[in-house]
Write a protein that holds these residues in place. Sequence first.
Motif, PDB file in Angstrom:
ATOM      1  N   THR A  10       0.799  -1.223   0.000  1.00 37.39           N
ATOM      2  CA  THR A  10       0.000   0.000   0.000  1.00 37.39           C
ATOM      3  C   THR A  10       0.834   1.277   0.000  1.00 37.39           C
ATOM      4  OG1 THR A  10      -0.203   0.010   2.415  1.00 37.39           O
ATOM      5  CG2 THR A  10      -1.926  -1.137   1.163  1.00 37.39           C
ATOM      6  N   ILE A  11       2.140   1.169  -0.064  1.00 39.36           N
ATOM      7  CA  ILE A  11       2.980   2.361  -0.137  1.00 39.36           C
ATOM      8  C   ILE A  11       3.361   2.625  -1.587  1.00 39.36           C
ATOM      9  CG2 ILE A  11       5.126   1.081   0.278  1.00 39.36           C
ATOM     10  CD1 ILE A  11       6.137   3.564   1.806  1.00 39.36           C
ATOM     11  N   ASP A  12       3.416   3.883  -1.960  1.00 33.22           N
ATOM     12  CA  ASP A  12       3.823   4.261  -3.316  1.00 33.22           C
ATOM     13  C   ASP A  12       5.353   4.236  -3.375  1.00 33.22           C
ATOM     14  OD1 ASP A  12       4.442   5.547  -5.738  1.00 33.22           O
ATOM     15  OD2 ASP A  12       2.609   6.741  -5.669  1.00 33.22           O
ATOM     16  N   LEU A  13       5.896   3.098  -3.785  1.00 35.10           N
ATOM     17  CA  LEU A  13       7.353   2.936  -3.822  1.00 35.10           C
ATOM     18  C   LEU A  13       8.002   3.879  -4.829  1.00 35.10           C
ATOM     19  CD1 LEU A  13       7.651  -0.967  -3.638  1.00 35.10           C
ATOM     20  CD2 LEU A  13       8.152   0.675  -1.819  1.00 35.10           C
ATOM     21  N   GLY A  14       7.316   4.129  -5.937  1.00 34.84           N
ATOM     22  CA  GLY A  14       7.861   5.045  -6.937  1.00 34.84           C
ATOM     23  C   GLY A  14       8.043   6.437  -6.384  1.00 34.84           C
ATOM     24  N   ALA A  15       7.049   6.918  -5.661  1.00 36.23           N
ATOM     25  CA  ALA A  15       7.131   8.249  -5.063  1.00 36.23           C
ATOM     26  C   ALA A  15       8.229   8.305  -4.005  1.00 36.23           C
ATOM     27  CB  ALA A  15       5.784   8.635  -4.453  1.00 36.23           C
ATOM     28  N   ALA A  16       8.336   7.234  -3.178  1.00 38.25           N
ATOM     29  CA  ALA A  16       9.379   7.197  -2.158  1.00 38.25           C
ATOM     30  C   ALA A  16      10.762   7.227  -2.796  1.00 38.25           C
ATOM     31  CB  ALA A  16       9.215   5.950  -1.294  1.00 38.25           C
ATOM     32  N   ASN A  17      10.938   6.480  -3.875  1.00 43.04           N
ATOM     33  CA  ASN A  17      12.222   6.442  -4.565  1.00 43.04           C
ATOM     34  C   ASN A  17      12.574   7.816  -5.139  1.00 43.04           C
ATOM     35  OD1 ASN A  17      14.522   4.981  -5.716  1.00 43.04           O
ATOM     36  ND2 ASN A  17      13.520   5.356  -7.688  1.00 43.04           N
ATOM     37  N   GLU A  18      11.597   8.466  -5.750  1.00 45.96           N
ATOM     38  CA  GLU A  18      11.832   9.786  -6.336  1.00 45.96           C
ATOM     39  C   GLU A  18      12.203  10.822  -5.277  1.00 45.96           C
ATOM     40  OE1 GLU A  18       8.457  10.909  -8.686  1.00 45.96           O
ATOM     41  OE2 GLU A  18       8.446   8.998  -9.763  1.00 45.96           O
ATOM     42  N   CYS A  19      11.659  10.656  -4.070  1.00 45.76           N
ATOM     43  CA  CYS A  19      11.917  11.605  -2.986  1.00 45.76           C
ATOM     44  C   CYS A  19      13.126  11.220  -2.138  1.00 45.76           C
ATOM     45  CB  CYS A  19      10.684  11.725  -2.094  1.00 45.76           C
ATOM     46  SG  CYS A  19       9.258  12.467  -2.916  1.00 45.76           S
ATOM     47  N   GLY A  20      13.813  10.159  -2.533  1.00 41.08           N
ATOM     48  CA  GLY A  20      15.006   9.739  -1.814  1.00 41.08           C
ATOM     49  C   GLY A  20      14.733   9.148  -0.452  1.00 41.08           C
ATOM     50  N   ILE A  21      13.567   8.502  -0.309  1.00 40.54           N
ATOM     51  CA  ILE A  21      13.175   7.901   0.972  1.00 40.54           C
ATOM     52  C   ILE A  21      13.307   6.380   0.884  1.00 40.54           C
ATOM     53  CG2 ILE A  21      11.309   7.606   2.648  1.00 40.54           C
ATOM     54  CD1 ILE A  21      10.142  10.251   1.669  1.00 40.54           C
ATOM     55  N   ALA A  22      14.075   5.805   1.772  1.00 44.41           N
ATOM     56  CA  ALA A  22      14.200   4.343   1.830  1.00 44.41           C
ATOM     57  C   ALA A  22      12.946   3.761   2.473  1.00 44.41           C
ATOM     58  CB  ALA A  22      15.438   3.956   2.626  1.00 44.41           C
ATOM     59  N   VAL A  23      12.559   2.583   2.007  1.00 45.78           N
ATOM     60  CA  VAL A  23      11.405   1.879   2.565  1.00 45.78           C
ATOM     61  C   VAL A  23      11.884   0.537   3.108  1.00 45.78           C
ATOM     62  CG1 VAL A  23       9.148   0.848   2.099  1.00 45.78           C
ATOM     63  CG2 VAL A  23       9.799   3.006   0.984  1.00 45.78           C
ATOM     64  N   ALA A  24      11.533   0.235   4.352  1.00 43.09           N
ATOM     65  CA  ALA A  24      11.966  -1.013   4.986  1.00 43.09           C
ATOM     66  C   ALA A  24      10.757  -1.782   5.502  1.00 43.09           C
ATOM     67  CB  ALA A  24      12.926  -0.721   6.137  1.00 43.09           C
ATOM     68  N   ASN A  25      10.784  -3.090   5.301  1.00 41.29           N
ATOM     69  CA  ASN A  25       9.754  -3.956   5.883  1.00 41.29           C
ATOM     70  C   ASN A  25      10.391  -4.840   6.946  1.00 41.29           C
ATOM     71  OD1 ASN A  25      11.245  -5.669   4.238  1.00 41.29           O
ATOM     72  ND2 ASN A  25       9.456  -6.865   3.602  1.00 41.29           N
TER      73      ASN A  25
END
Length: 283
Positions: free
Chosen positions: A73-88
């Motif tokens: 449910t997270i927008d990975l594309g937007a996170a990547n563009e904003c330089g935000i790492a996503v961790a599960n």
Amino acid sequence: GMDRIDFGEKLLEPFDVTLVKNIEQTEDSVIANCKDADAVIGSISHANVFTRKVIEQMSKCRLIAGPSIAFETIDLGAANECGIAVANNPDYCLDEVSGRVIGLMLALSYKFFQIDKVVKEEGIGRGQLRQVAGPIARTQGQTLGLVGLGKIATIAALKARGLGMRVISYDPYVLDGYMRALNVEPVDMDTLLKESDFISVHVPVTPATRNFIGYEQFKKMKPTCYFINASRGAVVDEPTMIRALDEKLIAGAGIDVTVKEPIERDNPLLKMSNVILTAHSGW
């Protein structure tokens, strides 16, 4: 109840960190509380709040971490563009969900719920149960097919092997040698569908896996096969699963997850005696 959870505040004390808790899971609330946050911990698998709109407002954030395995449910594309790492959290609820799969398998196979119902409602005894519950096959020697062999499926495979079952799996991303080391036979999808007495799905929701199990797959299963899904509702084409159950293409199903949660009250699955529904409680 969240106010009683230890979020590890004491670990943060030496670092001059401010922890904000109990944020409402809406876009506006997340933006208001997290726009200046350096890191955010929240649901990336259920609450649909980490949208592009929200992520683009979190200008200082460098990490969004979720406590669960899934992150659909997270927008990975937007996170990547904003330089935000996503961790599960890939080790989340491995025993709980794998245990749910084995529990559903045994309950379906031994018809626990049908027997419980008639005993309570009609007071019938052992001699009459054959009409309600028969035939019941022994677990030992039956085949469990695992669609996907990630961490949860791996634990489920070990538990099934402990019951004396043959375990097979289809997963194009897992090496055959790894499967064989677990005493799991690597097979193609068609073989898994045709040979399994129980089929359990263990794949994440991606464009490739959405509605991955549909009518064509159900047609290839044994009419005595039980289908189990404790991953995500969206990986199964639910209307065709209902059709397969109606047409007796399979013997029954153990469903922990549905497309819409909570399940809608007019869903035909609710009226099927050979279906067990557990309302996404496997966590």
